[in-house]
Design a protein around this motif. Structure first.
Motif, PDB file in Angstrom:
ATOM      1  N   VAL A 454      20.901  38.098  42.699  1.00 36.82           N
ATOM      2  CA  VAL A 454      21.937  39.243  42.989  1.00 36.82           C
ATOM      3  C   VAL A 454      23.273  38.317  43.068  1.00 36.82           C
ATOM      4  O   VAL A 454      23.101  37.254  43.294  1.00 36.82           O
ATOM      5  CB  VAL A 454      21.769  39.779  44.340  1.00 36.82           C
ATOM      6  N   LYS A 455      24.215  38.779  42.500  1.00 36.60           N
ATOM      7  CA  LYS A 455      25.639  38.190  42.023  1.00 36.60           C
ATOM      8  C   LYS A 455      26.907  38.828  42.941  1.00 36.60           C
ATOM      9  O   LYS A 455      27.882  38.554  43.144  1.00 36.60           O
ATOM     10  CB  LYS A 455      25.769  38.114  40.800  1.00 36.60           C
ATOM     11  N   GLY A 456      26.360  40.109  43.025  1.00 33.51           N
ATOM     12  CA  GLY A 456      27.809  40.753  43.542  1.00 33.51           C
ATOM     13  C   GLY A 456      28.768  41.348  42.568  1.00 33.51           C
ATOM     14  O   GLY A 456      28.734  40.992  41.315  1.00 33.51           O
ATOM     15  N   ASP A 457      29.887  41.773  43.040  1.00 35.66           N
ATOM     16  CA  ASP A 457      30.920  42.275  42.130  1.00 35.66           C
ATOM     17  C   ASP A 457      31.997  41.612  42.284  1.00 35.66           C
ATOM     18  O   ASP A 457      32.098  40.350  42.811  1.00 35.66           O
ATOM     19  CB  ASP A 457      31.432  43.846  42.575  1.00 35.66           C
ATOM     20  N   SER A 458      33.202  41.760  41.429  1.00 34.55           N
ATOM     21  CA  SER A 458      34.535  40.684  41.459  1.00 34.55           C
ATOM     22  C   SER A 458      35.109  40.518  42.569  1.00 34.55           C
ATOM     23  O   SER A 458      35.956  39.776  42.725  1.00 34.55           O
ATOM     24  CB  SER A 458      35.174  41.373  40.328  1.00 34.55           C
ATOM     25  N   LYS A 461      31.659  41.505  46.840  1.00 37.14           N
ATOM     26  CA  LYS A 461      30.917  42.236  47.773  1.00 37.14           C
ATOM     27  C   LYS A 461      29.652  42.639  47.014  1.00 37.14           C
ATOM     28  O   LYS A 461      29.504  42.695  45.780  1.00 37.14           O
ATOM     29  CB  LYS A 461      31.753  43.379  48.221  1.00 37.14           C
ATOM     30  N   PHE A 462      28.795  43.058  47.669  1.00 32.43           N
ATOM     31  CA  PHE A 462      27.328  43.636  47.317  1.00 32.43           C
ATOM     32  C   PHE A 462      27.136  45.002  47.499  1.00 32.43           C
ATOM     33  O   PHE A 462      26.040  45.583  46.703  1.00 32.43           O
ATOM     34  CB  PHE A 462      26.207  43.069  47.648  1.00 32.43           C
ATOM     35  N   ALA A 463      27.679  45.684  48.340  1.00 26.67           N
ATOM     36  CA  ALA A 463      27.466  46.995  48.660  1.00 26.67           C
ATOM     37  C   ALA A 463      25.947  47.362  49.011  1.00 26.67           C
ATOM     38  O   ALA A 463      25.278  48.293  48.497  1.00 26.67           O
ATOM     39  CB  ALA A 463      27.564  48.208  47.799  1.00 26.67           C
TER      40      ALA A 463
END
Length: 549
Positions: A454-458, A461-463
């Motif tokens: 998992v890397k998340g968004d810009s 955050k990962f939601a």
């Protein structure tokens, strides 16, 4: 023993055990001319764990010059052992001893009355020396009455250091015979282990052998990559660092100490009893599908005192043969506690062998875990994969026994499933701003983040509590496959889904790879539905496909 000169003898040995306490009726004894001489074992607690000298005096050896020497341990514990060391049988006198009457004081026997008619001692079968198996009942009266025999009473005073109830006559001459060690066919001692081309020591076990002992100071152990003990149904591979742990338990006194590796199988009675008990506590039906055994790594010093290694610095690999009718979809390796509780240890299937890695000594078993849910029937398309993922403890139901196959899955829930499927462990904390460390999924998120899944968004955050879409699921599955296989996923062209135009640009490469791997297959109508949320049944299906690649 045979070939002894007639006379009075003293038996002396150091005794100790490995756990538990000896029960009443535990004795060291000698049988000669049908007469049984014995001294009780009265040590308990920590005193039982250390070698203590036990002495049996005034044993009469007749003209036949033979005697049977033995040590009986009675206990309520399972797998309880007693040991003899430094055993000597010393002749004290060349003359036949006087027969004392029942002594009033242990150290001062009175002069015996001359019997009017000598009584011939009864002839009985000699008792063999080896230690009695646990659970055997004591003899009702192993010590004969002095009036029934013209030889001294072997009755002893419990609790004394010497173990003797009266003082022996002054020795005028001595001859000794050392009791040979009791044969232990289940133990294989390898005094000079050899290292193979892979820098490993490999020791095969023969039928009936369950323990390997190697000198702790063996030169071959230095710097080895691992130690492999290969049994018929169980193989254990011990990393070199764990071998060093074992040597460390000995300290500087390695000479004369032994490293012990025990793979002791359970009896059929133990298997049946434990499985019945475990089924009363489990939410699934449990069936034995292979070996059940005890794994024990320890060291024994020169006195035979055992020091166990309970936890391992690196995982120890177990390879367990599954029985012919074992179901690979439901079988796994479990740590089996004595009270019937169990803990899943994993298990990768290959050619009817399950491989798992464990970090502690204890009982292990190959079991089939057959979990049923009230809302999943054999007619459901995902019935078999739901059972398979439940058996691998990747997915679970609710407290009412329901699975909810059509319920949509959150991003955190799917990451947790992936972490369980890959056997990842939490390392530190995830760096996502919206993942609170108090949340139930925080450790799994940290493990997935550390593994690069998992890397998340810009925005960082990962939601985690948002529903996961099918294209997002495909992306995480491809990363998981690359981590598991150690190689990049194939970069083929995008499969011809009818709705391929709805796939976001950032997900097209991952969807292409997932399609090529066969993890994502689309609907019967040829649609991918990339923006649709994934259901629990769909997650079970893709995880099964991932693990069976």
């Amino acid at each position: 023993m045979t070939g002894l000169e007639p006379g009075t003898y003293t038996l002396q040995a150091k005794i100790f055990g490995d756990k538990g306490d000896p029960s009443p009726g535990s004795v060291m004894y000698v049988v000669s001319e049908g007469q049984t001489y014995s001294v009780p074992v009265t040590y308990s607690g920590s005193a039982w764990l250390k070698p203590r000298t036990l002495t049996l005096k005034h044993v009469h050896i007749g003209e036949d010059g033979s005697a049977s020497l033995g040590f009986k341990v009675i206990t309520d514990s399972d797998n309880h052992y007693g040991y003899l060391q430094e055993v000597t049988f010393v002749r004290n006198s060349t003359t036949t001893p006087e027969v004392p009457s029942e002594p009033s004081e242990p150290s001062e026997p009175s002069e015996p009355n001359e019997p009017s008619e000598p009584v011939t001692p009864p002839v009985t079968e000699p008792v063999t020396p080896p230690v009695t198996e646990p659970g055997t009942s004591p003899e009702e009266n192993p010590v004969p009455s002095p009036a029934a025999s013209p030889v001294p009473s072997p009755t002893t005073a419990p609790g004394t250091d010497s173990g003797s109830g009266w003082t022996a006559p002054q020795a005028t001459a001595q001859a000794s015979a050392t009791l040979p060690a009791t044969p232990q066919p289940e133990i294989l001692t390898v005094t000079e282990p050899k290292v193979n081309a892979q820098n490993k020591i490999v020791i095969p076990l023969a039928e009936g052998q369950s323990e390997v002992r190697i000198p702790a100071d063996a030169a071959a152990l230095k710097g080895i990559a691992g130690l492999k003990v290969d049994g018929k149904t169980v193989t254990v591979e011990i990393p070199g660092q764990v071998v060093q742990q074992l040597q460390g338990l000995v300290g500087q006194q390695q000479k004369g100490s032994m490293i012990s590796v025990v793979l002791e199988p359970w009896s059929s009675e133990q298997k049946t009893g434990w499985t019945l008990q475990a089924n009363t506590k489990s939410e699934a039906e449990l069936r034995t599908a292979g070996e059940m055994f005890n794994l024990s790594l320890s060291v024994l010093n020169q006195q035979g005192v055992k020091t166990p290694l309970t936890s391992f610095a690196e995982p120890v690999t177990l390879r367990l043969k599954v029985q012919e009718n074992g179901n690979p979809m439901l079988a796994g390796v479990y740590a089996a506690a004595d009270d019937g509780t169990l803990e899943y240890a994993g298990g990768t299937w290959e050619q009817s062998v399950l491989t798992a890695q464990v970090r502690q000594s204890g009982n292990y078993a190959v079991l089939e875990y057959d979990k049923s849910f009230t809302d999943v029937s054999p007619a459901d398309w995902a019935y078999s994969v739901i059972k398979e993922m439940a058996a691998k403890h990747i997915i679970e139901g609710d407290r009412e026994g329901r699975f909810a196959p059509k319920r949509e899955v959150t991003r955190a829930e799917f990451v947790t499933m992936l972490v369980r499927a890959l056997g990842l462990k939490a390392e530190g904390l995830s760096s996502f701003a919206d993942v609170d460390s108090s949340k139930w999924y925080s450790d799994d998120m940290a493990a997935a983040f550390a593994a690069g899944i998992v890397k998340g968004d810009s925005t960082g955050k990962f939601a985690p509590e948002s529903r996961i879409t099918r294209q997002e699921m495909a992306t995480l599955l491809v990363r998981a496959h690359e981590l598991r296989s150690g190689s990049p996923a194939p970069a083929d062209s995008l499969p011809a889904f009818a709705d391929a135009g709805k796939i976001d640009s950032w997900a097209k490469e991952a969807v292409s790879a997932a399609g090529s791997l066969g993890i994502i297959t689309g609907t019967p109508g040829g649609f991918l539905k990339p923006q649709a949320n994934a259901t629990r049944a769909e997650c079970a299906k893709v995880l099964s496909l991932l693990l069976n690649l």
